[in-house]
Each structure stands twice: as C-alpha cells, then as structure tokens.
Design a protein around this motif. Structure first.
Motif, PDB file in Angstrom:
ATOM      1  N   GLU A 110       0.825  -1.201   0.000  1.00  0.00           N
ATOM      2  CA  GLU A 110       0.000   0.000   0.000  1.00  0.00           C
ATOM      3  C   GLU A 110       0.859   1.251   0.000  1.00  0.00           C
ATOM      4  O   GLU A 110       2.048   1.215   0.350  1.00  0.00           O
ATOM      5  CB  GLU A 110      -0.930   0.015   1.230  1.00  0.00           C
ATOM      6  CG  GLU A 110      -0.182  -0.056   2.545  1.00  0.00           C
ATOM      7  CD  GLU A 110      -1.072  -0.388   3.724  1.00  0.00           C
ATOM      8  OE1 GLU A 110      -1.691  -1.461   3.707  1.00  0.00           O
ATOM      9  OE2 GLU A 110      -1.137   0.420   4.651  1.00  0.00           O
ATOM     10  N   ARG A 111       0.248   2.343  -0.408  1.00  0.00           N
ATOM     11  CA  ARG A 111       0.920   3.640  -0.405  1.00  0.00           C
ATOM     12  C   ARG A 111       0.000   4.655   0.261  1.00  0.00           C
ATOM     13  O   ARG A 111      -1.212   4.598   0.094  1.00  0.00           O
ATOM     14  CB  ARG A 111       1.238   4.077  -1.838  1.00  0.00           C
ATOM     15  CG  ARG A 111       1.877   5.463  -1.937  1.00  0.00           C
ATOM     16  CD  ARG A 111       2.133   5.845  -3.375  1.00  0.00           C
ATOM     17  NE  ARG A 111       3.191   5.023  -3.948  1.00  0.00           N
ATOM     18  CZ  ARG A 111       3.152   4.472  -5.148  1.00  0.00           C
ATOM     19  NH1 ARG A 111       2.085   4.634  -5.911  1.00  0.00           N
ATOM     20  NH2 ARG A 111       4.168   3.765  -5.604  1.00  0.00           N
ATOM     21  N   LEU A 112       0.584   5.589   1.005  1.00  0.00           N
ATOM     22  CA  LEU A 112      -0.181   6.647   1.661  1.00  0.00           C
ATOM     23  C   LEU A 112       0.072   7.964   0.946  1.00  0.00           C
ATOM     24  O   LEU A 112       1.219   8.365   0.751  1.00  0.00           O
ATOM     25  CB  LEU A 112       0.226   6.766   3.135  1.00  0.00           C
ATOM     26  CG  LEU A 112      -0.021   5.541   4.017  1.00  0.00           C
ATOM     27  CD1 LEU A 112       0.428   5.834   5.449  1.00  0.00           C
ATOM     28  CD2 LEU A 112      -1.474   5.106   3.992  1.00  0.00           C
ATOM     29  N   HIS A 113      -1.009   8.640   0.553  1.00  0.00           N
ATOM     30  CA  HIS A 113      -0.918   9.960  -0.063  1.00  0.00           C
ATOM     31  C   HIS A 113      -1.368  10.989   0.970  1.00  0.00           C
ATOM     32  O   HIS A 113      -2.510  10.957   1.432  1.00  0.00           O
ATOM     33  CB  HIS A 113      -1.796  10.028  -1.302  1.00  0.00           C
ATOM     34  CG  HIS A 113      -1.409   9.055  -2.374  1.00  0.00           C
ATOM     35  ND1 HIS A 113      -0.364   9.288  -3.247  1.00  0.00           N
ATOM     36  CD2 HIS A 113      -1.910   7.836  -2.697  1.00  0.00           C
ATOM     37  CE1 HIS A 113      -0.243   8.262  -4.068  1.00  0.00           C
ATOM     38  NE2 HIS A 113      -1.169   7.372  -3.755  1.00  0.00           N
ATOM     39  N   ILE A 114      -0.485  11.893   1.326  1.00  0.00           N
ATOM     40  CA  ILE A 114      -0.763  12.879   2.376  1.00  0.00           C
ATOM     41  C   ILE A 114      -0.983  14.255   1.759  1.00  0.00           C
ATOM     42  O   ILE A 114      -0.145  14.743   0.995  1.00  0.00           O
ATOM     43  CB  ILE A 114       0.395  12.938   3.390  1.00  0.00           C
ATOM     44  CG1 ILE A 114       0.642  11.541   4.003  1.00  0.00           C
ATOM     45  CG2 ILE A 114       0.107  13.956   4.483  1.00  0.00           C
ATOM     46  CD1 ILE A 114       1.835  11.475   4.929  1.00  0.00           C
ATOM     47  N   THR A 115      -2.122  14.863   2.089  1.00  0.00           N
ATOM     48  CA  THR A 115      -2.458  16.192   1.585  1.00  0.00           C
ATOM     49  C   THR A 115      -2.792  17.111   2.754  1.00  0.00           C
ATOM     50  O   THR A 115      -3.652  16.782   3.576  1.00  0.00           O
ATOM     51  CB  THR A 115      -3.672  16.138   0.630  1.00  0.00           C
ATOM     52  OG1 THR A 115      -3.393  15.220  -0.431  1.00  0.00           O
ATOM     53  CG2 THR A 115      -3.959  17.514   0.051  1.00  0.00           C
ATOM     54  N   GLU A 116      -2.112  18.235   2.822  1.00  0.00           N
ATOM     55  CA  GLU A 116      -2.380  19.227   3.869  1.00  0.00           C
ATOM     56  C   GLU A 116      -3.079  20.429   3.252  1.00  0.00           C
ATOM     57  O   GLU A 116      -2.593  21.004   2.276  1.00  0.00           O
ATOM     58  CB  GLU A 116      -1.076  19.656   4.526  1.00  0.00           C
ATOM     59  CG  GLU A 116      -0.346  18.541   5.249  1.00  0.00           C
ATOM     60  CD  GLU A 116       0.959  19.005   5.857  1.00  0.00           C
ATOM     61  OE1 GLU A 116       0.906  19.855   6.761  1.00  0.00           O
ATOM     62  OE2 GLU A 116       2.023  18.532   5.409  1.00  0.00           O
ATOM     63  N   GLU A 117      -4.213  20.785   3.804  1.00  0.00           N
ATOM     64  CA  GLU A 117      -4.962  21.920   3.282  1.00  0.00           C
ATOM     65  C   GLU A 117      -5.794  22.538   4.405  1.00  0.00           C
ATOM     66  O   GLU A 117      -6.561  21.837   5.068  1.00  0.00           O
ATOM     67  CB  GLU A 117      -5.869  21.478   2.135  1.00  0.00           C
ATOM     68  CG  GLU A 117      -6.579  22.629   1.439  1.00  0.00           C
ATOM     69  CD  GLU A 117      -7.359  22.173   0.225  1.00  0.00           C
ATOM     70  OE1 GLU A 117      -8.095  23.004  -0.338  1.00  0.00           O
ATOM     71  OE2 GLU A 117      -7.242  20.993  -0.167  1.00  0.00           O
ATOM     72  N   GLY A 118      -5.622  23.820   4.607  1.00  0.00           N
ATOM     73  CA  GLY A 118      -6.385  24.510   5.639  1.00  0.00           C
ATOM     74  C   GLY A 118      -6.104  23.947   7.021  1.00  0.00           C
ATOM     75  O   GLY A 118      -4.953  23.791   7.420  1.00  0.00           O
ATOM     76  N   GLU A 119      -7.172  23.592   7.727  1.00  0.00           N
ATOM     77  CA  GLU A 119      -7.039  23.097   9.090  1.00  0.00           C
ATOM     78  C   GLU A 119      -6.865  21.582   9.164  1.00  0.00           C
ATOM     79  O   GLU A 119      -6.743  21.035  10.260  1.00  0.00           O
ATOM     80  CB  GLU A 119      -8.279  23.494   9.905  1.00  0.00           C
ATOM     81  CG  GLU A 119      -8.481  24.996  10.023  1.00  0.00           C
ATOM     82  CD  GLU A 119      -9.734  25.339  10.803  1.00  0.00           C
ATOM     83  OE1 GLU A 119     -10.501  24.397  11.120  1.00  0.00           O
ATOM     84  OE2 GLU A 119      -9.941  26.524  11.108  1.00  0.00           O
ATOM     85  N   HIS A 120      -6.846  20.918   7.999  1.00  0.00           N
ATOM     86  CA  HIS A 120      -6.853  19.454   8.019  1.00  0.00           C
ATOM     87  C   HIS A 120      -5.715  18.839   7.212  1.00  0.00           C
ATOM     88  O   HIS A 120      -5.131  19.478   6.332  1.00  0.00           O
ATOM     89  CB  HIS A 120      -8.196  18.939   7.490  1.00  0.00           C
ATOM     90  CG  HIS A 120      -9.372  19.438   8.257  1.00  0.00           C
ATOM     91  ND1 HIS A 120     -10.342  20.238   7.700  1.00  0.00           N
ATOM     92  CD2 HIS A 120      -9.720  19.290   9.572  1.00  0.00           C
ATOM     93  CE1 HIS A 120     -11.249  20.536   8.613  1.00  0.00           C
ATOM     94  NE2 HIS A 120     -10.887  19.985   9.757  1.00  0.00           N
ATOM     95  N   CYS A 121      -5.437  17.593   7.532  1.00  0.00           N
ATOM     96  CA  CYS A 121      -4.471  16.775   6.800  1.00  0.00           C
ATOM     97  C   CYS A 121      -5.177  15.479   6.430  1.00  0.00           C
ATOM     98  O   CYS A 121      -5.641  14.747   7.310  1.00  0.00           O
ATOM     99  CB  CYS A 121      -3.242  16.482   7.663  1.00  0.00           C
ATOM    100  SG  CYS A 121      -2.112  15.268   6.933  1.00  0.00           S
TER     101      CYS A 121
END
Length: 347
Positions: A110-121
């Motif tokens: 598996e692979r994890l895609h991490i996105t940070e935007e505003g107040e959330h990740c």
C-alpha cells in the motif's frame, strides 16, 4: 489502484503476536488460509494475494467488525521492525507520518498519499496491487496504526476529524468511539483526515541517536528494493504493449531488455516472481481496462489479450475474479452506491 506489483511481503513478528493476543492462534490462521507454516516459523515472504487471504481468514475467525483496530492495539511496539519503529522516534507527528509513508513500501502492499490543506491533513490509502478492494482489516489497522503513532508519540488522546471507508455500512460503534469522529461508509476512497494542528505536536519519544542508526539502513533497503523492482516494471510495460492480438514470450522480452533468457529468469526468481505470473498480471490489468469500455465485446477482449479462444479467457478471468467477465462488467457499470454517513459518537 496501480499496476505496480508488490509480491515480497515479510510479515513482521508483531503482527503474529498481535493476532495471538486477540485469542486467535497464528498457526490456525495459516492453516485455514491454506498456506505453508514456514510463513510463520521462518518469516518466508508472501505475495499480496496470500497476505490478503491471511487478513480475511483472521477477520473470519475473530468475527469482529473492529478486528483491525483491536489487532493494532494488541501489537507491541518493541517487536515492530525498523521500518515501523523509526516513525515512533520522529521529531513530531508530522515527521512521523511522512516517515510512515516513505517506509511503508518496505513492508506493505500500500501507499499513503498525504495532503495538507487549511485546518486538516488527509491521508488516502492506495493499494500497490491489482486487487480491487483492500481488506477491511488492513484499512482499519492502517488508520488505527497512525492514530496509535500520534497518541503514543505525543502522549495525548488525539482524535481524527473524519474517517472514510469504501466498504458498505457495518457496526461502526467501536470505530466512532476509537477515532472520536464521524465514520463515512460506502465512500469512494479510504481516507483518514486529521487536525493539522496536531501534526506539529512534539513527540516525547523523539530519539535522534536511534534515527541516525535506523534511517541509513532503511534508505538503503528502499534503494535496493526500487532497483530490483525496475526489471518487473519494465517487463510489465513490454507485455502490455505487445499483448494486443498476440502472446509475447520470454525470448521476445529478454531480447527487448538486452539480456539473455537465463539472466532474465534468474532475476525474476530473485524477485519471487516468474514470467508466467507477470504475463497473467498484465492480462488481468488490461482485461479490467478493456471490459470497462462498452464498445468492446468479450470476444474482442479475449483477442486483444492474446487468447486463442474465448473459453480460455473465461477460465483465466474466473481464476482472477471468481466470476465471469460478463458478470464482472455488469457490476462495474451498475456500481453507483452513494456514501452514507454514520456520525453518532459513543465516547
């Protein structure tokens, strides 16, 4: 989903110890999965399909919708391999998450895609496999593993903002209480959304000296793995390009790669795979793509995949998917279920 093959999974000791802690015997799981006991006694690597089978059998034996979370809670951090241990000693939760995302390729399909935007990740789970769906146990263990990482590292009872699960609705009471947030089922993706402020909480378990020892070895392992996988990726690319209306053999592929058949076979054996397996994987991936195209009838799909007759394609597809191409196609075309929210908290 990706076409990348992931077939060298070495299941960590912590996984088997965790299973035993739940009251299920590890050798019972192996036996009912129809797999060799050497997977347990000698830590012999398994294929993605075998790994998924193990997850499925354990889930059936424990018969608990929260099996993945409870398995993760039963694991002992001290028994985890370096690829899982290093993130526990990161500087903060943010550092730890990105270390997990990088080192996960060493031990899981598996692979994890991490996105940070505003107040959330938001963290999205992608399978490095041609399987259609991730086992619920695997998804739950992944998300709860990240929560345990954050909670253990910061010493705080962190809560998630939202958990999205692609599987149908089930008993989510334990999930809601554990994650402390709404659970969205029948979602399009498997995602965990965290509060971004929590990512910068320092880890009380930070250990720079230990990381100096672990990280170089892990990076070397990643480099070796990526180098060894390149041959299988090249072969899959050649097969997909050459399959239409014919069946490329190992002689043709080795010639394109500029190596002898014997060298090619030796390198594939080292990668715990074979030319026949890669050909089957390429055909399976292309079969799904072709069947998703309504302008192609099944006889045409069989021809494009290099099968001499339609019945041979039917037999192969039944082995891959457990049903006929026609039934599989209908299910894909009629898959229009809408996400449902389950937001009652039991904290």
């Amino acid at each position: 989903m990706t076409s990348q093959s992931f077939n060298r999974i070495k299941i960590p000791t912590a996984f088997w110890v965790g299973i035993s802690q739940t009251g299920i015997k590890a050798d019972d799981v192996i036996r009912q999965a129809g797999l060799p006991i050497s997977i347990l006694t000698e830590q012999v690597p398994v294929s993605t399909r075998q790994y998924f089978t193990i997850c499925k059998v354990f889930s059936e034996l424990i018969d608990d919708p929260a099996a993945g979370i409870k398995l993760m809670l039963a694991m002992n951090t001290a028994q985890m391999p370096p690829s899982l241990l290093a993130p526990y000693h990161a500087r903060d939760f943010h550092d730890a998450l990105f270390r997990v995302a990088r080192y996960k390729q060493l031990f899981a399909p598996e692979r994890l895609h991490i996105t940070e935007e505003g107040e959330h990740c938001t963290i999205e789970l992608e399978l490095l496999s041609d399987e259609i769906n991730a086992p619920p146990l695997l998804v739950d263990a992944t998300w709860s593993g990240l929560m345990e990482l954050g909670r253990g590292g910061t010493g705080k009872l962190l809560k998630a903002h939202l958990v999205e699960l692609s599987r149908p609705s089930d008993d989510m009471q334990f999930h809601q209480a554990y994650f402390g947030c709404p659970i969205l089922v029948n979602a399009k993706y498997n995602r965990l959304t965290l509060y971004r402020n929590d990512l910068y909480l320092p880890f009380i378990t930070y250990n720079a000296e230990l990381l100096e020892i672990l990280v170089p070895a892990l990076e070397q392992s990643i480099n070796e793995q990526q180098s060894s996988r390149s041959i299988t990726e090249k072969i899959k690319w050649i097969l997909r390009r050459s399959l239409t209306g014919g069946r490329p053999d190992i002689r043709i592929v080795s010639s394109e790669l500029g190596i002898s058949e014997r060298t090619l076979q030796r390198r594939l054996t080292k990668e715990a795979t074979s030319f026949h397996q890669l050909l089957s994987e390429a055909r399976r991936e292309m079969a799904r793509e072709y069947l998703a195209n309504p302008s192609l009838d099944i006889q045409e799909v069989a021809y494009l995949l290099g099968y001499e007759d339609q019945s041979s394609f039917y037999r192969a597809f039944r082995i891959w998917e457990g049903e006929t191409p026609a039934n599989w196609r209908v299910k894909q075309w009629t898959s229009d279920s809408k996400p449902q929210a389950n937001s009652d908290l039991s904290l």
